[in-house]
Scaffold this active site. Sequence first.
Site, PDB file in Angstrom:
ATOM      1  N   GLY A   1       0.838  -1.185   0.000  1.00 17.22           N
ATOM      2  CA  GLY A   1       0.000   0.000   0.000  1.00 17.22           C
ATOM      3  C   GLY A   1       0.875   1.239   0.000  1.00 17.22           C
ATOM      4  N   TYR A   2       0.270   2.353  -0.359  1.00 16.48           N
ATOM      5  CA  TYR A   2       1.011   3.601  -0.504  1.00 16.48           C
ATOM      6  C   TYR A   2       0.503   4.639   0.489  1.00 16.48           C
ATOM      7  CZ  TYR A   2       3.191   1.504  -4.458  1.00 16.48           C
ATOM      8  OH  TYR A   2       3.939   0.651  -5.233  1.00 16.48           O
TER       9      TYR A   2
END
Length: 157
Positions: free
Chosen positions: A30-31
């Site tokens: 995830g970012y």
Amino acid sequence: MENIEIERKFLINEIPSDLDVYERIDMIQGYLNTNPVVRIRKENDDYVLTYKGSGLLSHSEYNLPLDKESFNHLLKKCDGIIISKSRYKIPLENSLVAELDIFKSDLSGLVLVEVEFKSVEEASNFTPPKWFGEDVTEDNRYHNSYISKYGLLKWRY
């Protein structure tokens, strides 16, 4: 000393039929930020926080270890699509390795391959194997940080 990653990214013409003989890493990532890129990733049973500088072919990259609890805490704070994929490490000539990513869940159907190099010159002189497709290194729409934010390019498939 700055840690530089030099890589080229490709679509593929066909998935090799013998994937079960290669090392496989199952990933969830995830970012937290996409400019600059701040990413968290689970690689099998390892957890990593990554910072990537700007650039498509060449950019700075720093990896820091995380524990499972920190990863799970930060995952809840990620924006956009959480990426799930299996990566296969396929040896190539000249000690290079193709990292074939087969995406899952919402991104099912997307398959990309990356190769990392020691220099820009080596990257420029690389001749991809026949199973590689179009070179999309300079098209930021195929980078995971972009995909996590905007999803797949439906018109391309």
